[in-house]
Structures are given as C-alpha cells and as structure tokens.
Design a protein around this motif. Structure first.
Motif, short mmCIF file in Angstrom:
data_model
loop_
_atom_site.label_atom_id
_atom_site.label_comp_id
_atom_site.label_asym_id
_atom_site.label_seq_id
_atom_site.Cartn_x
_atom_site.Cartn_y
_atom_site.Cartn_z
N LEU A 189 48.82 61.37 52.95
CA LEU A 189 48.80 60.02 53.50
C LEU A 189 48.04 60.00 54.81
O LEU A 189 48.06 60.99 55.57
N GLU A 190 47.37 58.88 55.09
CA GLU A 190 46.69 58.72 56.36
C GLU A 190 47.69 58.40 57.46
O GLU A 190 48.86 58.12 57.20
N ARG A 191 47.22 58.42 58.70
CA ARG A 191 48.13 58.32 59.85
C ARG A 191 48.97 57.04 59.83
O ARG A 191 50.18 57.09 60.07
N ASP A 192 48.36 55.90 59.55
CA ASP A 192 49.13 54.65 59.52
C ASP A 192 50.19 54.67 58.43
O ASP A 192 51.30 54.14 58.61
N GLU A 193 49.86 55.28 57.30
CA GLU A 193 50.83 55.38 56.20
C GLU A 193 51.95 56.36 56.56
O GLU A 193 53.11 56.15 56.20
N LEU A 194 51.60 57.44 57.27
CA LEU A 194 52.63 58.38 57.74
C LEU A 194 53.60 57.67 58.68
O LEU A 194 54.81 57.91 58.63
N ARG A 195 53.06 56.80 59.52
CA ARG A 195 53.92 56.07 60.46
C ARG A 195 54.90 55.18 59.69
O ARG A 195 56.09 55.13 60.01
N GLU A 196 54.42 54.49 58.67
CA GLU A 196 55.30 53.63 57.87
C GLU A 196 56.37 54.46 57.16
O GLU A 196 57.55 54.09 57.14
N LEU A 197 55.96 55.59 56.56
CA LEU A 197 56.92 56.42 55.84
C LEU A 197 57.96 56.99 56.80
O LEU A 197 59.16 57.01 56.49
N ALA A 198 57.51 57.46 57.96
CA ALA A 198 58.44 58.02 58.94
C ALA A 198 59.39 56.94 59.46
O ALA A 198 60.58 57.20 59.68
N MET A 199 58.88 55.72 59.64
CA MET A 199 59.74 54.63 60.09
C MET A 199 60.76 54.28 59.01
O MET A 199 61.93 53.99 59.31
N GLY A 200 60.35 54.31 57.75
CA GLY A 200 61.28 54.06 56.66
C GLY A 200 62.38 55.10 56.62
O GLY A 200 63.55 54.79 56.38
N GLY A 201 62.02 56.37 56.87
CA GLY A 201 63.03 57.42 56.92
C GLY A 201 64.00 57.21 58.07
O GLY A 201 65.21 57.42 57.94
N LEU A 202 63.47 56.78 59.19
CA LEU A 202 64.29 56.56 60.38
C LEU A 202 65.30 55.43 60.17
O LEU A 202 66.44 55.49 60.65
N LEU A 203 64.89 54.40 59.41
CA LEU A 203 65.70 53.18 59.30
C LEU A 203 66.40 53.02 57.96
O LEU A 203 67.09 52.02 57.76
N CYS A 204 66.26 53.99 57.06
CA CYS A 204 66.78 53.77 55.70
C CYS A 204 68.28 53.50 55.69
O CYS A 204 68.77 52.71 54.87
N ASP A 205 69.04 54.10 56.60
CA ASP A 205 70.49 53.88 56.63
C ASP A 205 70.94 53.08 57.84
O ASP A 205 72.11 53.12 58.23
N VAL A 206 70.01 52.31 58.43
CA VAL A 206 70.35 51.58 59.65
C VAL A 206 71.48 50.59 59.41
O VAL A 206 72.26 50.27 60.33
N GLY A 207 71.65 50.11 58.19
CA GLY A 207 72.72 49.16 57.89
C GLY A 207 74.11 49.72 58.08
O GLY A 207 75.08 48.96 58.24
N LYS A 208 74.25 51.04 58.09
CA LYS A 208 75.57 51.65 58.30
C LYS A 208 76.11 51.38 59.70
O LYS A 208 77.32 51.49 59.93
N LEU A 209 75.21 51.04 60.61
CA LEU A 209 75.66 50.72 61.97
C LEU A 209 76.45 49.43 62.01
O LEU A 209 77.13 49.14 63.01
N ARG A 210 76.39 48.63 60.95
CA ARG A 210 77.15 47.38 60.87
C ARG A 210 78.46 47.57 60.10
O ARG A 210 79.17 46.59 59.86
N LEU A 211 78.77 48.80 59.69
CA LEU A 211 79.99 49.07 58.94
C LEU A 211 81.06 49.64 59.86
O LEU A 211 80.75 50.22 60.91
N PRO A 212 82.34 49.53 59.48
CA PRO A 212 83.41 50.10 60.31
C PRO A 212 83.26 51.62 60.45
O PRO A 212 83.02 52.32 59.46
N THR A 213 83.42 52.11 61.66
CA THR A 213 83.32 53.56 61.89
C THR A 213 84.36 54.32 61.08
O THR A 213 84.10 55.41 60.58
#
Length: 415
Positions: A189-213
């Motif tokens: 992947l080119e650099r811009d695509e790497l950035r998108e993929l890395a951002m997707g990895g970073l945020l894939c479970d971000v919704g868990k922050l809205r769940l009860p601990t």
C-alpha cells in the motif's frame, strides 16, 4: 487485475504460442513472469507455465483463442477465490525497501512509539470523559509511526511488543495500528493508504469506550444480553466516527465490518467472503491476532506463534485464506517478540523476521542450554547460522508462552 468477461480457464496442456495468459492459478509474484500478463512467445514459456500451474486464464481478445477441448468450466467457489486473490494483488501499488538497519531505526522507533502511545492515551481519556474524537492528534502520531515502519518494518513492532502493559484499552488500539501499518507495507500500500489502514486499526474498537467498564473487565461467562451489549460497540464506534470531521469512509467501513467473518458467522450484518470490504477483512485479522497476544482481564494471552497458528487454522472459515497467508508472510511463523527455544536448548526472543525464510528469523539469545541467563545477550541470524556449536542443524524447536523461564523481555531490554 480484474476478471475479464473474455477470459477462458484452460488446462496448461492446451497452451499454445500466441495466447495471452491474463492470470494464473497462483500469484504472478515469484514466477518470473510480468505481473500484467504474458503473450506466449516460445515453447520455453509454455514449459515453464506447465511446471508451475495446472490451469491458466487466457484472453482471446488479446491473443490466440484456445481449443474448446481444453476449456475448463469454472465453479462459483473458484471464481470467488480468484477474485479475492485479484483484490489483494490490486492493493500492491508500491514496493517498500528497507532503508535503515534495525539498530539504526530502533531509537527512532522508541521515540515514535512514545509519541503515539501518549496521543492514543490522551484521545481515549477525552472520549471516556464524553469528548469528541481528536482525529488530528491521532494522525500526527500515526504519521510518525508509519515513517519508522516504512524505513524498517521490524523495529517498531519490536518496541511495541516489549512495551505491552496490562492496560488493554489503548495497548490493543496501538497494537492493531502498528500491525495494520506493518501488514499494509508488506501488501504494497502507498503511504496515504497505510495511514488509512493504520487509523482503522487504531479505531476499530473505539466504540467500547461507550460501554460499561464492568462489562469489559468481566471474567465470567457473559449473558445473552451482555453479549448483545458488547457487540453493540461496533454501532457505537461507527457513531463516534461519523461524528468526527475529516474521517474517511474507508475507516468507517473498517470500524463497521471488522467483526464480520468469511463464513458469515460474524456480526453485526453477517456478511461473508467478498461482501466484507477488503480493508475490514485485513483489520479483522489484525484485531484477532493482537487480541490473542494481549493481556486481557477475561482471557489468557497466547504467544505470537500460537496466535499465528490460530489464524492459520481459521483460514477460509473465519478469514480469507489468501489474506491469512499474506499476514503470515509479513509476521513470520514466529512473529517479532516471540519467545522461542532453539534445537540446541538456548532460548531467545525474535527480533525480526526473514521474509524469504520465515522459519529462520533473527533471534536475541537470552538463556544458554542450561536455561541460565547469558552474561551478554547475543543476536543470531538463523538465515545465516545453520548449525550449532557441535555442528548439528540449528533450528527453532518451538514457541514458548509469555513469561517462560521467568523471562520478561521488557525488563531486560527497556530498563
């Protein structure tokens, strides 16, 4: 390479000069033939194709038509597999070269890791307090990480694995992002695509922050209602993403579909095979791998080698087989950070993977044959060192669980 309506699948027995071979029954890479296809010029090319393949795809609009006796009927399974392979091939837009050796890049990787870890922690705390996602804060850290990984793909994962802690919430996000960038580099992947993929990895479970601990740290079995609530983190993550200015549709699709599975057994939509967006298929593998190797309150961590084997056993069932194979090529059978025992009894930790000989990585030896600590740690490249001190073949005997023989690589290398 897309599937042309003009193509015919034929047995290699029917190959003739003047035919245009558009696709093989295997990837072009490693065959010595051009990736864009081949117009057969001589008998030598025919013989080479016959040695490599059982069937090929010829395009009569670009060369000689095949004899109908040699045309093979396709079935839906084969068509889907070929299209899946083509999707992966089409991701390759560049070839990254290693431009810094491991030792040279290690210092940069440590600084980049510290910066990204800090930024991820800040963003997570903001979200936990009810704030909005600060995409720019994450993007700056991701860019620094990608710069390191494109220079040398081994140093940053090494630092990340050594610095893993018990704080699963952001260590998992960090791990997914790093492995996504590393895998994306391998796929071309080119650099811009790497950035998108890395951002997707970073945020894939971000919704868990809205769940009860209490739900996220529960160690016992979940009730049906709790399972439904936990799975709702996907919808919550999509909602967070859609409320964020500047986030790309590709990242949103990764968040929405990274828990879908190849056989349709995933959630929330029960998508299967190629109906799952390819970037989500990639993040699904990454998310599963990193979760298995992380310290979680509700499940024991597996060694990187064990996690790779789990992915391998799940190919063509939970995950697209071709993508799993590509991930193993990128990570190695014994990924960076794996504790391993060699056939001479010594023990070490994998520093970097040999992409051509995945069973022969670079290992930092920590213990001698008696399992006593070495006075000085010793790096050994198993692609070059083939025998032990007694002249016997030197190989990896097997992977070891985290903490085997009391080894804590983080304490050893990061003090």
């Amino acid at each position: 390479m897309s599937v042309s309506a003009q193509e015919f699948r034929i047995s290699v027995v029917g190959l003739e000069r003047g035919m245009f071979v558009a696709r093989l029954d295997r990837p072009w890479i490693g065959t010595g033939f051009p990736l864009e296809g081949l117009r057969i010029a001589d008998d030598d090319e025919i013989e080479r194709l016959r040695r490599m393949c059982s069937h090929v795809y010829v395009d009569p609009s670009r060369g000689r038509s095949p004899d109908v006796r040699h045309i093979l009927l396709e079935d839906d399974r084969v068509v889907r597999r070929v299209r899946g392979e083509d999707e992966i091939d089409n991701l390759r837009r560049t070839r990254w070269n290693v431009v810094a050796d491991f030792g040279e890049e290690l210092g940069n990787a440590q600084k980049a890791h510290a910066e990204l870890e800090t930024r991820v922690g800040e963003v997570i705390r903001d979200l936990q307090r009810g704030g909005k996602l600060d995409l720019q804060k994450l993007a700056d850290g991701v860019d620094t990480m990608i710069e390191s990984i494109t220079r040398n793909p081994a140093a940053f994962p090494w630092v990340m694995e050594l610095r893993r802690t018990c704080d699963y919430s952001y260590q998992h996000a960090l791990g997914c992002s790093v492995w996504a960038a590393t895998f994306g580099r391998h796929l071309g992947l080119e650099r811009d695509e790497l950035r998108e993929l890395a951002m997707g990895g970073l945020l894939c479970d971000v919704g868990k922050l809205r769940l009860p601990t209490s739900l996220l740290i529960k160690t016992g079995p979940l009730t049906t209602a709790e399972v439904a609530l936990l799975r709702g983190h996907v919808e919550q993550g999509v909602r967070i993403a859609e409320e964020t200015d500047g986030i790309s549709p590709t990242v949103v699709r990764m968040i929405a579909s990274h828990h879908e599975r190849h056989d349709g057994s995933g959630y929330p939509q029960g998508l299967s095979e190629l109906d799952i967006p390819i970037h989500a298929r990639i993040i699904g593998i990454i998310d599963s791998y990193d979760a298995m190797t992380s310290v979680r309150p509700y499940a024991p961590s597996r060694s990187p080698h064990q996690a790779v084997m789990e992915l391998y056993h799940g190919r063509d069932r939970l995950f697209q087989g071709e993508l799993v194979e590509q991930f193993i090529r990128a990570s190695g059978i014994y990924p960076t950070g794996s504790l391993v025992e060699l056939t001479d009894g010594t023990v070490g930790v994998v520093m970097s993977v040999n992409t051509l000989r995945r069973l022969r990585p670079v290992v930092m030896l920590l213990l001698d044959q008696s399992k006593m600590p070495l006075r000085e740690f010793k790096p050994i490249d198993l692609s070059e060192v083939l025998t032990d001190a007694d002249g016997q073949p030197l190989n990896i005997r097997g992977g070891l669980p985290r903490g085997a023989f009391g080894i804590d690589p983080a304490a050893l290398f990061l003090d």
